[in-house]
Scaffold this motif. Structure first.
Motif, PDB file in Angstrom:
ATOM      1  N   GLN A 587       6.186  -8.088  12.281  1.00 43.09           N
ATOM      2  CA  GLN A 587       6.829  -8.823  11.800  1.00 43.09           C
ATOM      3  C   GLN A 587       6.600 -10.429  12.405  1.00 43.09           C
ATOM      4  OE1 GLN A 587       9.509  -8.556   9.734  1.00 43.09           O
ATOM      5  NE2 GLN A 587       9.058  -6.449   9.633  1.00 43.09           N
ATOM      6  N   ASN A 588       5.241 -10.619  12.224  1.00 39.28           N
ATOM      7  CA  ASN A 588       4.581 -11.767  12.968  1.00 39.28           C
ATOM      8  C   ASN A 588       4.618 -13.095  11.858  1.00 39.28           C
ATOM      9  OD1 ASN A 588       3.041 -11.083  10.982  1.00 39.28           O
ATOM     10  ND2 ASN A 588       1.373 -10.726  12.450  1.00 39.28           N
ATOM     11  N   GLY A 589       5.477 -13.027  10.767  1.00 34.73           N
ATOM     12  CA  GLY A 589       5.317 -14.336   9.927  1.00 34.73           C
ATOM     13  C   GLY A 589       3.841 -14.327   9.333  1.00 34.73           C
ATOM     14  N   GLN A 590       3.088 -13.387   9.350  1.00 34.24           N
ATOM     15  CA  GLN A 590       1.946 -13.659   8.667  1.00 34.24           C
ATOM     16  C   GLN A 590       1.754 -12.997   7.190  1.00 34.24           C
ATOM     17  OE1 GLN A 590      -0.657 -15.195   9.782  1.00 34.24           O
ATOM     18  NE2 GLN A 590      -0.358 -15.319  12.185  1.00 34.24           N
ATOM     19  N   GLN A 592      -0.401 -12.282   5.447  1.00 36.44           N
ATOM     20  CA  GLN A 592      -1.627 -11.214   4.846  1.00 36.44           C
ATOM     21  C   GLN A 592      -1.207 -10.061   5.543  1.00 36.44           C
ATOM     22  OE1 GLN A 592      -4.879 -13.971   6.138  1.00 36.44           O
ATOM     23  NE2 GLN A 592      -5.380 -13.712   3.948  1.00 36.44           N
ATOM     24  N   THR A 593      -0.559 -10.026   6.835  1.00 30.31           N
ATOM     25  CA  THR A 593       0.095  -8.678   7.200  1.00 30.31           C
ATOM     26  C   THR A 593       0.982  -8.034   6.361  1.00 30.31           C
ATOM     27  OG1 THR A 593      -0.277  -9.718   9.506  1.00 30.31           O
ATOM     28  CG2 THR A 593       0.863  -7.630   9.326  1.00 30.31           C
ATOM     29  N   TYR A 594       1.765  -8.805   5.951  1.00 28.00           N
ATOM     30  CA  TYR A 594       2.932  -7.874   4.871  1.00 28.00           C
ATOM     31  C   TYR A 594       2.245  -7.674   3.789  1.00 28.00           C
ATOM     32  CZ  TYR A 594       5.933 -10.895   7.777  1.00 28.00           C
ATOM     33  OH  TYR A 594       6.895 -11.443   8.989  1.00 28.00           O
ATOM     34  N   GLY A 595       1.245  -8.306   3.239  1.00 27.30           N
ATOM     35  CA  GLY A 595       0.414  -8.134   2.076  1.00 27.30           C
ATOM     36  C   GLY A 595      -0.144  -6.795   2.605  1.00 27.30           C
ATOM     37  N   ALA A 596      -1.108  -6.616   3.648  1.00 29.08           N
ATOM     38  CA  ALA A 596      -1.693  -5.598   3.845  1.00 29.08           C
ATOM     39  C   ALA A 596      -0.802  -4.166   4.033  1.00 29.08           C
ATOM     40  CB  ALA A 596      -2.451  -5.565   5.187  1.00 29.08           C
ATOM     41  N   VAL A 599       0.143  -3.167   0.458  1.00 30.02           N
ATOM     42  CA  VAL A 599      -0.914  -2.581  -0.214  1.00 30.02           C
ATOM     43  C   VAL A 599      -1.228  -1.230   0.511  1.00 30.02           C
ATOM     44  CG1 VAL A 599      -3.468  -2.715  -0.689  1.00 30.02           C
ATOM     45  CG2 VAL A 599      -1.954  -4.765  -0.836  1.00 30.02           C
ATOM     46  N   ALA A 600      -0.889  -0.988   1.614  1.00 31.19           N
ATOM     47  CA  ALA A 600      -1.330   0.108   2.431  1.00 31.19           C
ATOM     48  C   ALA A 600       0.050   1.156   1.716  1.00 31.19           C
ATOM     49  CB  ALA A 600      -0.847   0.171   3.760  1.00 31.19           C
ATOM     50  N   LEU A 602       1.468   0.942  -1.113  1.00 35.14           N
ATOM     51  CA  LEU A 602       1.025   1.172  -2.658  1.00 35.14           C
ATOM     52  C   LEU A 602      -0.134   2.128  -2.693  1.00 35.14           C
ATOM     53  CD1 LEU A 602       0.895   0.211  -5.519  1.00 35.14           C
ATOM     54  CD2 LEU A 602      -0.760  -1.317  -5.151  1.00 35.14           C
ATOM     55  N   ALA A 603      -1.277   2.178  -1.780  1.00 36.39           N
ATOM     56  CA  ALA A 603      -2.300   2.803  -1.834  1.00 36.39           C
ATOM     57  C   ALA A 603      -1.774   4.498  -1.529  1.00 36.39           C
ATOM     58  CB  ALA A 603      -3.265   2.326  -0.596  1.00 36.39           C
ATOM     59  N   VAL A 606      -0.103   5.645  -4.314  1.00 39.05           N
ATOM     60  CA  VAL A 606      -1.122   6.063  -5.619  1.00 39.05           C
ATOM     61  C   VAL A 606      -2.096   7.379  -5.411  1.00 39.05           C
ATOM     62  CG1 VAL A 606      -3.061   5.303  -6.845  1.00 39.05           C
ATOM     63  CG2 VAL A 606      -1.331   3.497  -6.209  1.00 39.05           C
TER      64      VAL A 606
ATOM     65  N   LEU B  99       7.657 -18.589   9.152  1.00 39.09           N
ATOM     66  CA  LEU B  99       8.804 -17.887   8.341  1.00 39.09           C
ATOM     67  C   LEU B  99       8.905 -16.359   8.797  1.00 39.09           C
ATOM     68  CD1 LEU B  99      10.536 -18.403   5.944  1.00 39.09           C
ATOM     69  CD2 LEU B  99       8.818 -17.727   4.473  1.00 39.09           C
ATOM     70  N   LYS B 100       9.500 -16.277   9.999  1.00 37.76           N
ATOM     71  CA  LYS B 100       9.490 -14.665  10.482  1.00 37.76           C
ATOM     72  C   LYS B 100      10.782 -14.660  11.149  1.00 37.76           C
ATOM     73  CE  LYS B 100       7.017 -15.935  14.764  1.00 37.76           C
ATOM     74  NZ  LYS B 100       5.469 -15.877  15.368  1.00 37.76           N
TER      75      LYS B 100
ATOM     76  N   HIS C  94      -5.787  -4.908  11.504  1.00 34.12           N
ATOM     77  CA  HIS C  94      -5.499  -5.565  10.321  1.00 34.12           C
ATOM     78  C   HIS C  94      -6.685  -5.253   9.336  1.00 34.12           C
ATOM     79  CE1 HIS C  94      -3.931  -8.469   7.760  1.00 34.12           C
ATOM     80  NE2 HIS C  94      -4.948  -8.986   7.549  1.00 34.12           N
ATOM     81  N   SER C 101      -6.842   1.041   2.992  1.00 35.53           N
ATOM     82  CA  SER C 101      -5.832   0.703   1.636  1.00 35.53           C
ATOM     83  C   SER C 101      -6.715   0.517   0.543  1.00 35.53           C
ATOM     84  CB  SER C 101      -4.592  -0.118   2.110  1.00 35.53           C
ATOM     85  OG  SER C 101      -4.184   0.106   3.299  1.00 35.53           O
TER      86      SER C 101
END
Lengths: 617, 101, 173
Positions: A587-590, A592-596, A599-600, A602-603, A606, B99-100, C94, C101
């Protein structure tokens, strides 16, 4: 009025709650609350008793809970025994409440003391109204709690703390037996109710072997509570509590609960000869055993404590010999004269501020009320004719002669001799001889003398409820008329009289007139003296065997706990903590981390669907 | 050429775009990687338009719609980037982390 | 191997090479240029797929407009370039999670599509597909088409509003 008997225990409970809430503010006035509550209880109990005298047994049950097919009930049961005990407990409790006002005056925790007394009285009254074993057990434990709190009342004293713990643990050992016995009975009869269990014994649902096992287990509970051998060691130590407490709990009421329990389950015991023999043997052995220890004690309260154990042994002996009436009769008279003795001892302690009888002496003139009252108590317990103790003890001896083994009879006679000897040893040491620097010793206040006076009267009068001469009112009432006086040989009464006078005479020779050297016996057989002074080394044996074994096991378990259990707990905590910190790192506000992570996920989905072939498989 | 070859190519491009979008630090590159992913999708539309079960021009129309929306998205995204840059003096995605919690 | 196949392989190679180069380069401008190659490759593939109109649009919009606007954005925001600066976010974990993934996703989907073939051939679309698209847009897809134009308008206004310097920010500049 019997249907309102359940109100009786509520007054002390109310007093307990009130004092717990407002005791600090009321301080010394707390006593009036306690006294008033127990007085109401006493009056109510007397009304119930009078009602029961002319009526028949009343029992009421309410459903407590239903578990599957089993319904547990609570209720009240006013049998003759219960009504009798109710009045007895309420009376002694009230007297002790009155007495304590003087004895405890000035104590910082005065109101707490009265609160605890209220709790104890509530529990004891509840116990003697219980119609079933489960309810009895609950109150039984509550009584133990009250005892624990009051023994440890002076908790800043190490001895009092240790004594309270000891009392709690020792009685708990017995209670485990009680619990198991109760469970066995429930398992066999599917009921805790006394009447159901008695019926089960009658119609053979309960096999004789099971009956014997269950009642002996329950008897272990009674042994613990009544301080019988071999679980008696807590009772002398319990004298660390305030003296009124000793009088109420550790002489008159709670320790008699064991006797009461056996009496309440008497039909069950009667069904098993083995159990009866066990009860009689334990009682007889305890009677003589405690009496011998009582001979050499130097603490006034400990002498009385061992005397209590011995007298309770008598009651058990009577029950074991089949004489229910004798046991209850002795319970009653004992409650009066032992409470009297304790209160008188309290008065003495109050006057001279020591409990060591070797430092006392010549108090007869200084305590003009206490001394004669103590004498009445001592005469009564010694079984001198015309005093209450004589009649009840005679009844027990007669029962032991007719129904019990001869050996137990002679043990009881020997214990009677010892009883009168040590009681008068105590009397002469404290009250006769030269006064030893107690110039300021004076009689206590009226609130302390008055209860003693009432008990003194009762210590004489209560004997006439059941005499060979004026009929056996108590016995007939307790057994609904089925009672018949044991046709014991007349020489037993004569023997008892001789024995008691012999003991008194011997004590007078040694301690009163001092015609005989005090160490006459101990000088000849020093090892016996030592044995008695060390209470037959029972405490030492326990310390070396049970205590060391338990502490060894507990040390082992402590290691297990520290390294194994705690390790596992730490592991679990560590896993959770690691997961949490990993999660919070996510929970770092990034974005891209959330996106990763998305995606993980989702992967993973799938891949799972690819492997299983989709939803439909 | 068969359909699966085109789909595989689109898949590879999509994966490249996805990886870039998840790991690149410069916001412009992240946006452009998203464009790449949209392009991969467009390849699928057009490939299905030709080799699908029912070849028709509808796939082309959808590709055009996607291009239009992608263009709009690029415009808005870059505008947002400019605004962000003006307030934070940076174009790095990992510094846009207030935003966290 | 037909000429079409060769063309496909070359164009596919160009597209993938553009993408991979984009991932490897460090200079932002170079990365955008690398992607232009990919966009061109895709446009060529559209031609192979009998979608000449879409191919032209692709060249115009992507290789032209979007690339240019991206370069503008880069120029507008970047005052000083530091080549040694980190180009990627996060740590090893990361990147590992993202890569794993993406690879797992790609493999799973690949096993789904590798045998996919409907046996159809839409070569007939070739030639006058601009006309066909136009007909389709103005008949069957009229409403979506209008909505897309609204979206573009909204995006235009939105972009202006977002990028506009507000009074306070202007003084800071």
């Amino acid at each position: 009025m019997m249907n309102l008997a359940w109100v009786v225990p509520l007054f002390p409970l109310g007093s307990f709650i009130l004092l717990l809430l407002f005791g600090r503010r009321w301080k010394q006035r707390s006593a009036y609350v306690g006294i008033a509550a127990t007085l109401l209880s006493l009056l109510w109990a007397l009304v119930v008793l009078v009602d029961r005298l002319g009526g028949s047994t009343y029992e009421a049950n309410w459903t407590w809970m239903t578990i599957g097919g089993v319904t547990l009930t609570v209720g009240i049961s006013v049998t003759a025994l219960n009504a009798w005990m109710l009045a007895l407990v309420a009376l002694v409790s009230w007297l002790v409440h009155v007495y304590s006002q003087g004895y405890m005056a000035g104590d910082e925790r005065f109101s707490t003391f009265y609160a605890y007394l209220g709790l104890f009285t509530f529990a004891m009254l509840g116990l003697v109204l219980s119609p079933n074993l489960l309810q009895a057990y609950i109150f039984w434990e509550l009584v133990g709690l009250g005892s624990f709190l009051l023994i440890g009342f002076y908790f800043y004293k190490e001895e009092a703390k240790a004594a309270a713990k000891k009392a709690f643990i020792m009685t708990r050992i017995g209670d485990v037996g009680f619990l198991i016995g109760m469970m066995l009975l429930f398992w066999q009869t599917h009921s805790f109710d006394y009447d159901d269990i008695f019926r089960a014994v009658g119609d053979g649902t309960l096999s004789p072997g099971m009956t014997t096992l269950a009642v002996i287990l329950i008897f272990i509970g009674a042994i613990g509570k009544s301080g019988q051998f071999p679980l008696h060691t807590w009772l002398p130590d319990a004298m660390e509590g305030p003296t009124p407490v000793s009088a109420l709990i550790h002489a008159a009421t709670m320790v008699a609960a064991g006797v009461y329990l056996v009496a309440a389950l008497f039909p069950l015991y009667e069904a098993s000869h083995t159990a009866m023999m066990t009860v009689a043997t334990i009682g007889g052995v305890t009677a003589i055993f405690a009496a011998t220890i009582g001979l050499v004690q130097t603490d006034i309260k400990r002498v009385l404590a061992y005397s209590t154990i011995s007298q309770l042994g008598y009651m058990m002996l009577a029950l074991g010999a089949g004489s229910y009436v004798a046991a209850i009769f002795h319970l009653t008279t004992h409650a009066f004269f032992k409470a009297l003795l304790f209160l008188a001892a309290g008065s003495v302690i109050h006057a001279v501020r020591t409990q060591n009888i070797e430092e006392m002496g010549g108090l007869w003139r200084r305590l003009p009320w206490t001394a004669p009252l103590f004498l009445i108590g001592a005469l009564s317990i010694s079984g001198v004719p015309l005093f209450a103790g004589f009649f009840s003890k005679d009844e027990i001896l007669a029962a032991a002669w007719t129904n019990g083994p001869r050996l137990l009879f002679w043990l009881a006679v020997a214990a009677a001799l010892l009883t009168s000897f040590y009681m008068f040893r105590l009397f002469f040491l404290v009250f006769s001889g030269k006064a030893r620097h107690h110039e300021d010793a004076h009689e206590a206040s009226a609130s302390m003398v008055a209860p003693m006076f009432v008990l003194g009267v009762l210590s004489i009068a209560s004997g006439y409820m059941q005499t060979p001469w004026f009929g056996s009112f108590l016995g007939e009432w307790l057994t609904d008329g089925a009672y018949r006086h044991e046709a014991a040989p007349g020489w037993i009464a004569v023997l008892a009289t001789i024995v008691s006078f012999a003991g008194i005479f011997l004590a007078w020779l040694m301690y009163g007139a001092q015609k005989m050297p005090r160490d006459w016996l101990s000088a000849r057989v020093p090892y016996v003296d030592e044995l008695l002074r060390r209470h037959y080394y029972i405490d030492d044996i326990y310390r070396l065997t049970v205590v060391s074994l338990v502490s060894w096991i507990s040390r082992l378990l402590a290691y297990v706990d520290r390294f194994l259990v705690e390790g596992l707990a730490r592991l679990a905590a560590g896993i959770v903590g690691a997961a949490a910190s990993a999660g919070s790192r996510g929970q770092n506000g990034q974005a891209q981390t959330y996106g990763a992570v998305t995606v993980a996920g989702l992967a993973i989905l799938v891949v799972i669907f690819a492997l299983t072939g989709g939803y439909w498989l | 050429m068969t359909l699966s070859a085109y789909l595989a190519l689109a898949l590879i491009l999509f994966c490249i775009g996805l990886y870039g979008a998840l790991t690149k630090r410069n916001t412009v590159i992240v946006l452009i990687c998203i464009e790449l992913m949209l392009n991969a999708v467009n390849i699928n539309f057009v490939a299905f338009a030709k080799y699908g079960a029912h070849p028709s021009v509808h796939g082309h129309v959808f590709a055009l719609f996607a291009i239009a929306v992608a263009a709009a998205e690029a415009a808005v995204g870059l505008a947002a980037l400019i605004a962000f840059y003006r307030s934070r003096k940076t174009v790095h995605v990992d510094e846009a982390n207030s935003l966290k919690h | 191997m037909s000429g079409t196949d060769i063309a496909f392989f070359l164009l596919a190679l160009a597209a993938i090479a553009g993408g991979v180069t984009m991932l490897q380069l460090t200079n932002v401008v170079h990365m955008v240029i690398a992607l232009v190659m990919t966009f061109f490759g895709i446009a060529g593939l559209y031609v192979l797929l009998s979608a000449e109109f879409v191919a032209v649009v692709q060249v115009l919009i992507y290789s032209g407009a979007i690339t240019i606007i991206m370069l503008f954005a880069i120029m507008l925001t970047r005052h000083h370039t530091d080549q040694r600066e980190r180009q990627t976010t996060g740590g090893v974990w990361h990147k590992a999670v993202a890569a794993l993934s993406v690879i797992a996703f790609g493999l799973a989907v690949y096993f789904g599509i590798r045998q996919l073939d409907f046996g159809a051939d839409g070569s007939a679309l070739s030639g006058d597909n601009a006309k066909a698209i136009g007909k389709s847009l103005y008949s069957y897809y009229t409403i979506p088409f209008e909505i897309v134009s609204v979206i573009l308008l909204v995006a235009l206004i939105g972009a202006i509003v977002l990028a506009k310097k507000d009074g306070k920010g202007a003084e800071d500049e």
